[in-house]
Motif scaffolding. Structure first.
Motif, PDB file in Angstrom:
ATOM      1  N   GLY A   9       0.804  -1.229   0.000  1.00 37.09           N
ATOM      2  CA  GLY A   9       0.000   0.000   0.000  1.00 37.09           C
ATOM      3  C   GLY A   9       0.829   1.267   0.000  1.00 37.09           C
ATOM      4  O   GLY A   9       1.811   1.366  -0.732  1.00 37.09           O
ATOM      5  N   ALA A  10       0.429   2.197   0.869  1.00 35.98           N
ATOM      6  CA  ALA A  10       1.002   3.560   0.872  1.00 35.98           C
ATOM      7  C   ALA A  10       2.504   3.551   1.173  1.00 35.98           C
ATOM      8  O   ALA A  10       3.249   4.397   0.681  1.00 35.98           O
ATOM      9  CB  ALA A  10       0.279   4.425   1.895  1.00 35.98           C
ATOM     10  N   GLY A  11       2.950   2.592   1.973  1.00 36.00           N
ATOM     11  CA  GLY A  11       4.385   2.498   2.216  1.00 36.00           C
ATOM     12  C   GLY A  11       4.938   3.502   3.207  1.00 36.00           C
ATOM     13  O   GLY A  11       6.119   3.841   3.142  1.00 36.00           O
ATOM     14  N   THR A  12       4.112   3.969   4.147  1.00 39.38           N
ATOM     15  CA  THR A  12       4.649   4.927   5.125  1.00 39.38           C
ATOM     16  C   THR A  12       5.599   4.227   6.096  1.00 39.38           C
ATOM     17  O   THR A  12       6.538   4.848   6.600  1.00 39.38           O
ATOM     18  CB  THR A  12       3.527   5.636   5.915  1.00 39.38           C
ATOM     19  N   ASN A  13       5.398   2.945   6.337  1.00 36.48           N
ATOM     20  CA  ASN A  13       6.383   2.209   7.159  1.00 36.48           C
ATOM     21  C   ASN A  13       7.704   2.088   6.397  1.00 36.48           C
ATOM     22  O   ASN A  13       8.780   2.297   6.960  1.00 36.48           O
ATOM     23  CB  ASN A  13       5.841   0.826   7.510  1.00 36.48           C
ATOM     24  N   ALA A  86       5.973  -4.892   5.467  1.00 38.16           N
ATOM     25  CA  ALA A  86       5.437  -3.637   6.024  1.00 38.16           C
ATOM     26  C   ALA A  86       4.166  -3.284   5.268  1.00 38.16           C
ATOM     27  O   ALA A  86       4.181  -2.555   4.282  1.00 38.16           O
ATOM     28  CB  ALA A  86       6.482  -2.531   5.889  1.00 38.16           C
ATOM     29  N   GLY A  87       3.060  -3.866   5.710  1.00 42.18           N
ATOM     30  CA  GLY A  87       1.817  -3.644   4.985  1.00 42.18           C
ATOM     31  C   GLY A  87       1.755  -4.486   3.730  1.00 42.18           C
ATOM     32  O   GLY A  87       1.197  -4.102   2.717  1.00 42.18           O
ATOM     33  N   HIS A 108       2.176  -5.624  12.441  1.00 46.07           N
ATOM     34  CA  HIS A 108       0.712  -5.792  12.407  1.00 46.07           C
ATOM     35  C   HIS A 108       0.081  -4.733  13.294  1.00 46.07           C
ATOM     36  O   HIS A 108       0.538  -4.528  14.429  1.00 46.07           O
ATOM     37  CB  HIS A 108       0.339  -7.204  12.886  1.00 46.07           C
ATOM     38  N   HIS A 166      -6.523   3.560  12.920  1.00 49.92           N
ATOM     39  CA  HIS A 166      -5.374   3.006  12.206  1.00 49.92           C
ATOM     40  C   HIS A 166      -4.290   4.075  12.012  1.00 49.92           C
ATOM     41  O   HIS A 166      -3.103   3.805  12.185  1.00 49.92           O
ATOM     42  CB  HIS A 166      -5.793   2.432  10.841  1.00 49.92           C
ATOM     43  N   LYS A 170      -0.535   3.794  13.326  1.00 54.68           N
ATOM     44  CA  LYS A 170       0.604   3.844  12.404  1.00 54.68           C
ATOM     45  C   LYS A 170       1.692   4.798  12.871  1.00 54.68           C
ATOM     46  O   LYS A 170       2.871   4.576  12.611  1.00 54.68           O
ATOM     47  CB  LYS A 170       0.133   4.204  10.986  1.00 54.68           C
ATOM     48  N   GLU A 173       3.433   2.724  15.346  1.00 56.46           N
ATOM     49  CA  GLU A 173       3.974   1.546  14.649  1.00 56.46           C
ATOM     50  C   GLU A 173       5.263   1.889  13.909  1.00 56.46           C
ATOM     51  O   GLU A 173       6.244   1.143  13.963  1.00 56.46           O
ATOM     52  CB  GLU A 173       2.924   1.029  13.670  1.00 56.46           C
TER      53      GLU A 173
HETATM   54  C1  GRF Z   1       0.375  -0.922   8.482  1.00 55.27           C
HETATM   55  O1  GRF Z   1      -0.360  -0.456   9.599  1.00 55.27           O
HETATM   56  C2  GRF Z   1       0.563  -2.403   8.559  1.00 55.27           C
HETATM   57  O2  GRF Z   1       0.741  -2.881   9.876  1.00 55.27           O
HETATM   58  C3  GRF Z   1      -0.755  -2.893   8.006  1.00 55.27           C
HETATM   59  O3  GRF Z   1      -1.039  -2.024   6.926  1.00 55.27           O
HETATM   60  C4  GRF Z   1      -0.420  -0.779   7.199  1.00 55.27           C
HETATM   61  C5  GRF Z   1       0.495  -0.451   6.038  1.00 55.27           C
HETATM   62  O4  GRF Z   1       0.723   0.903   6.059  1.00 55.27           O
HETATM   63  N1  GRF Z   1      -0.678  -4.263   7.574  1.00 55.27           N
HETATM   64  P1  GRF Z   1       1.829   1.540   5.040  1.00 55.27           P
HETATM   65  O5  GRF Z   1       1.578   0.904   3.674  1.00 55.27           O
HETATM   66  O6  GRF Z   1       3.176   1.179   5.590  1.00 55.27           O
HETATM   67  O7  GRF Z   1       1.553   3.022   5.083  1.00 55.27           O
END
Ligand code: GRF
Length: 199
Positions: A9-13, A86-87, A108, A166, A170, A173
């Motif tokens: 997804g967005a990849g903020t992690n 990461a997501g 998670h 969420h 995040k 997280e």
């Molecule tokens: C994170 O909260 C991860 O734990 C969950 O989806 C989200 C992904 O966020 N599985 P991002 O893509 O890193 O913004």
């Protein structure tokens, strides 16, 4: 240490890890970022950082097992010390864990073992818990069931909906992920009876 990060997804992690890796003292670099779908924000972030990227979509392979084996091989080619999901919204399978098991961590957005699966924040809200959070664990062959490396608590507010909860999770997280992945990368870690120890 060499990290390979998988996103959906967005990849903020991923972005938090990219930012941390920019400091030499962090002791890790993102060798590659991969996704299970095209056009993710996460891969755009990796490209902006000059990090090699790849996409393995399920529909490019005859079977899920073929997808899993191909993903394992592509990841292996980057010689990762640690693989960070990461997501990443797919379950890695037998071949991936045979090749990389023990060096794959997943973040998670709930306090495992509570609320596993694809909607931790929504499930926590529906249940009515007052505290939830995020968990970093070493991936095993279950769904969000592996040995826990770190957790961070996050309060649930009366006015929360799944999205606001969420987003709050995040924030905590990303900090937990950066701090914990950095320690695992710099110090190494061992797992004994589901207990993860650094060093
Ligand atoms: C994170 O909260 C991860 O734990 C969950 O989806 C989200 C992904 O966020 N599985 P991002 O893509 O890193 O913004």
């Amino acid at each position: 240490a060499r990290l390979v990060v998988l996103v959906s997804g967005a990849g903020t992690n991923l972005q938090a890890l990219l930012d941390a890796c920019a400091e030499d003292s962090y002791g890790a670099r993102v060798a590659a970022a991969g996704a299970d779908r095209d056009g993710t924000g996460g891969l755009a972030r990796a490209e902006r950082a000059g990090v090699p990227t790849f996409v393995h979509r399920l529909d490019q392979f005859a079977t899920r097992a073929d997808w899993d084996a191909a993903l394992a091989g592509t990841v292996a080619a980057f010689e990762p010390d640690l693989i960070v999901l990461a997501g990443f919204m797919k379950l890695v399978g037998r071949d991936f864990l045979a090749a990389h098991g023990g060096r794959v961590v997943n973040t998670h957005p709930a306090l495992c073992p509570a609320f596993p699966g694809t909607d931790g924040p929504g499930d926590a809200l529906a249940y009515g818990v007052k505290v939830t959070g995020a968990t970093l664990f070493v991936v095993d062959d279950g769904v969000d069931t592996g040995p826990i490396v770190a957790q961070v608590p996050v309060p649930v507010l009366d006015e929360d909906d799944p999205a606001t909860l969420h987003e709050r999770i995040k924030v905590a997280e990303r900090q937990m992920l950066v701090e914990t992945v950095g320690r695992m990368a710099r110090e190494g870690f061992t797992i004994t009876d589901r207990k993860v120890r650094f060093g």
